[in-house]
Design a protein around this motif. Structure first.
Motif, PDB file in Angstrom:
ATOM      1  N   LYS A  68      -6.848   0.251   6.127  1.00  0.00           N
ATOM      2  CA  LYS A  68      -5.682   0.498   5.278  1.00  0.00           C
ATOM      3  C   LYS A  68      -5.600  -0.545   4.176  1.00  0.00           C
ATOM      4  CE  LYS A  68      -3.282   2.799   8.943  1.00  0.00           C
ATOM      5  NZ  LYS A  68      -2.065   3.017   9.680  1.00  0.00           N
ATOM      6  N   LEU A  69      -5.313  -0.068   2.987  1.00  0.00           N
ATOM      7  CA  LEU A  69      -5.206  -0.906   1.805  1.00  0.00           C
ATOM      8  C   LEU A  69      -3.807  -0.679   1.231  1.00  0.00           C
ATOM      9  CD1 LEU A  69      -7.935  -1.333  -0.803  1.00  0.00           C
ATOM     10  CD2 LEU A  69      -5.693  -0.615  -1.581  1.00  0.00           C
ATOM     11  N   LYS A  70      -3.011  -1.723   1.150  1.00  0.00           N
ATOM     12  CA  LYS A  70      -1.656  -1.602   0.610  1.00  0.00           C
ATOM     13  C   LYS A  70      -1.498  -2.558  -0.564  1.00  0.00           C
ATOM     14  CE  LYS A  70       0.417  -0.214   4.968  1.00  0.00           C
ATOM     15  NZ  LYS A  70       1.429  -0.490   5.994  1.00  0.00           N
ATOM     16  N   VAL A  71      -0.797  -2.101  -1.579  1.00  0.00           N
ATOM     17  CA  VAL A  71      -0.537  -2.923  -2.757  1.00  0.00           C
ATOM     18  C   VAL A  71       0.951  -3.277  -2.763  1.00  0.00           C
ATOM     19  CG1 VAL A  71      -0.675  -3.066  -5.272  1.00  0.00           C
ATOM     20  CG2 VAL A  71      -2.377  -1.739  -4.010  1.00  0.00           C
ATOM     21  N   TYR A  72       1.222  -4.547  -3.025  1.00  0.00           N
ATOM     22  CA  TYR A  72       2.592  -5.045  -3.072  1.00  0.00           C
ATOM     23  C   TYR A  72       2.826  -5.808  -4.364  1.00  0.00           C
ATOM     24  CZ  TYR A  72       2.822  -4.259   1.989  1.00  0.00           C
ATOM     25  OH  TYR A  72       2.806  -3.700   3.240  1.00  0.00           O
ATOM     26  N   ASP A  73       4.105  -5.888  -4.738  1.00  0.00           N
ATOM     27  CA  ASP A  73       4.544  -6.727  -5.852  1.00  0.00           C
ATOM     28  C   ASP A  73       5.135  -7.997  -5.247  1.00  0.00           C
ATOM     29  OD1 ASP A  73       5.585  -7.654  -8.361  1.00  0.00           O
ATOM     30  OD2 ASP A  73       7.528  -6.848  -7.775  1.00  0.00           O
ATOM     31  N   GLY A  84       2.367   1.218  -3.130  1.00  0.00           N
ATOM     32  CA  GLY A  84       1.456   2.284  -2.739  1.00  0.00           C
ATOM     33  C   GLY A  84       0.419   1.837  -1.729  1.00  0.00           C
ATOM     34  N   TYR A  85      -0.261   2.830  -1.170  1.00  0.00           N
ATOM     35  CA  TYR A  85      -1.288   2.546  -0.172  1.00  0.00           C
ATOM     36  C   TYR A  85      -2.429   3.541  -0.295  1.00  0.00           C
ATOM     37  CZ  TYR A  85      -0.214   6.586   2.748  1.00  0.00           C
ATOM     38  OH  TYR A  85      -0.076   7.864   3.211  1.00  0.00           O
ATOM     39  N   ALA A  86      -3.554   3.178   0.314  1.00  0.00           N
ATOM     40  CA  ALA A  86      -4.726   4.056   0.397  1.00  0.00           C
ATOM     41  C   ALA A  86      -5.463   3.700   1.689  1.00  0.00           C
ATOM     42  CB  ALA A  86      -5.633   3.869  -0.816  1.00  0.00           C
ATOM     43  N   CYS A 140     -12.908   4.523  -6.087  1.00  0.00           N
ATOM     44  CA  CYS A 140     -11.719   4.459  -6.923  1.00  0.00           C
ATOM     45  C   CYS A 140     -10.643   5.194  -6.133  1.00  0.00           C
ATOM     46  CB  CYS A 140     -11.965   5.115  -8.283  1.00  0.00           C
ATOM     47  SG  CYS A 140     -10.536   5.010  -9.377  1.00  0.00           S
ATOM     48  N   LEU A 141      -9.706   4.433  -5.580  1.00  0.00           N
ATOM     49  CA  LEU A 141      -8.717   4.986  -4.660  1.00  0.00           C
ATOM     50  C   LEU A 141      -7.392   5.240  -5.365  1.00  0.00           C
ATOM     51  CD1 LEU A 141      -9.464   2.534  -1.725  1.00  0.00           C
ATOM     52  CD2 LEU A 141     -10.223   4.910  -1.926  1.00  0.00           C
ATOM     53  N   ARG A 142      -6.880   6.454  -5.168  1.00  0.00           N
ATOM     54  CA  ARG A 142      -5.568   6.819  -5.716  1.00  0.00           C
ATOM     55  C   ARG A 142      -4.507   6.380  -4.711  1.00  0.00           C
ATOM     56  NH1 ARG A 142      -4.939   9.968  -9.613  1.00  0.00           N
ATOM     57  NH2 ARG A 142      -6.836  11.174  -9.278  1.00  0.00           N
ATOM     58  N   LEU A 143      -3.549   5.594  -5.185  1.00  0.00           N
ATOM     59  CA  LEU A 143      -2.486   5.122  -4.310  1.00  0.00           C
ATOM     60  C   LEU A 143      -1.478   6.237  -4.039  1.00  0.00           C
ATOM     61  CD1 LEU A 143      -1.896   1.610  -5.916  1.00  0.00           C
ATOM     62  CD2 LEU A 143      -3.168   2.140  -3.826  1.00  0.00           C
ATOM     63  N   ARG A 144      -0.988   6.289  -2.816  1.00  0.00           N
ATOM     64  CA  ARG A 144       0.035   7.276  -2.428  1.00  0.00           C
ATOM     65  C   ARG A 144       1.362   6.577  -2.195  1.00  0.00           C
ATOM     66  NH1 ARG A 144      -3.403  11.139   1.657  1.00  0.00           N
ATOM     67  NH2 ARG A 144      -4.911  11.807   0.104  1.00  0.00           N
ATOM     68  N   GLY A 149      -1.065   4.774  -9.969  1.00  0.00           N
ATOM     69  CA  GLY A 149      -1.884   3.601  -9.679  1.00  0.00           C
ATOM     70  C   GLY A 149      -3.174   3.909  -8.948  1.00  0.00           C
ATOM     71  N   LEU A 150      -4.214   3.175  -9.335  1.00  0.00           N
ATOM     72  CA  LEU A 150      -5.531   3.263  -8.713  1.00  0.00           C
ATOM     73  C   LEU A 150      -5.982   1.847  -8.360  1.00  0.00           C
ATOM     74  CD1 LEU A 150      -7.297   5.490 -11.423  1.00  0.00           C
ATOM     75  CD2 LEU A 150      -6.317   6.287  -9.271  1.00  0.00           C
ATOM     76  N   VAL A 151      -6.830   1.755  -7.334  1.00  0.00           N
ATOM     77  CA  VAL A 151      -7.465   0.490  -6.996  1.00  0.00           C
ATOM     78  C   VAL A 151      -8.960   0.749  -6.907  1.00  0.00           C
ATOM     79  CG1 VAL A 151      -7.716  -1.334  -5.276  1.00  0.00           C
ATOM     80  CG2 VAL A 151      -5.452  -0.437  -5.794  1.00  0.00           C
TER      81      VAL A 151
END
Length: 164
Positions: A68-73, A84-86, A140-144, A149-151
């Motif tokens: 699991k990949l999660k993006v935070y501020d 978001g996450y991927a 190239c992962l699309r965040l849900r 956002g993409l990572v």
């Protein structure tokens, strides 16, 4: 905990068009986890297109569990905001590894191509490649659970966990 079956070397390259969580930008960072292991990148100040360029080594114990990949501020005085996450499915990488053990491939050989679908997080086609004796994949992962956002990441499978 038992020994890992291998290590997924995750090169977190960059974020693209990430959501704004502060007044004009965000201070994003990425958390990568599976099972009880958790790794994270540094945060990049005021940037919705951050360049992390960081490598994280994640031991894999169970290939059936997604990474699991999660993006935070990052916030100083309040809880960090979710951006978001991927998920990364390790099984196609291991299947490609099995193929390369049976058949010898020259470096640069595309072993498998994975198309974006509703069941994965890919924003574009992803190739699993045999490179200098290792299985690698660019994603190239699309965040849900976020408006945009993409990572972009690059993963390398290390069969021998002691070799990292």
């Amino acid at each position: 905990m038992e020994d890992p079956i291998g290590v997924l070397k995750i090169h977190v390259k960059r974020g693209v068009n990430l959501a704004v969580r502060d007044s004009k930008a965000s201070d994003p960072y990425v958390v990568v986890k599976t099972n009880k292991q958790r790794l994270k990148t540094r945060f990049v100040k005021k940037d919705c297109n951050p360049e992390w360029d960081e490598e994280l080594d994640l031991p894999i114990h169970d290939p059936d569990l997604p990474v699991k990949l999660k993006v935070y501020d990052h916030d100083t005085f309040t809880l960090d905001d979710k951006m978001g996450y991927a998920e990364i499915d390790v099984k196609p990488i291991l299947e490609a590894l099995d193929t390369t053990k049976v058949n010898h491939h020259p470096s640069g050989t595309v072993v498998n191509k994975i198309q974006p679908s509703r069941t994965n997080f890919l924003a574009e086609e992803s190739c699993i490649t045999w490179e200098q004796g290792k299985i690698v994949q660019d994603l190239c992962l699309r965040l849900r659970m976020v408006e945009r956002g993409l990572v972009e990441i690059h993963v390398t499978w290390i069969d021998d966990p002691g070799a990292t």
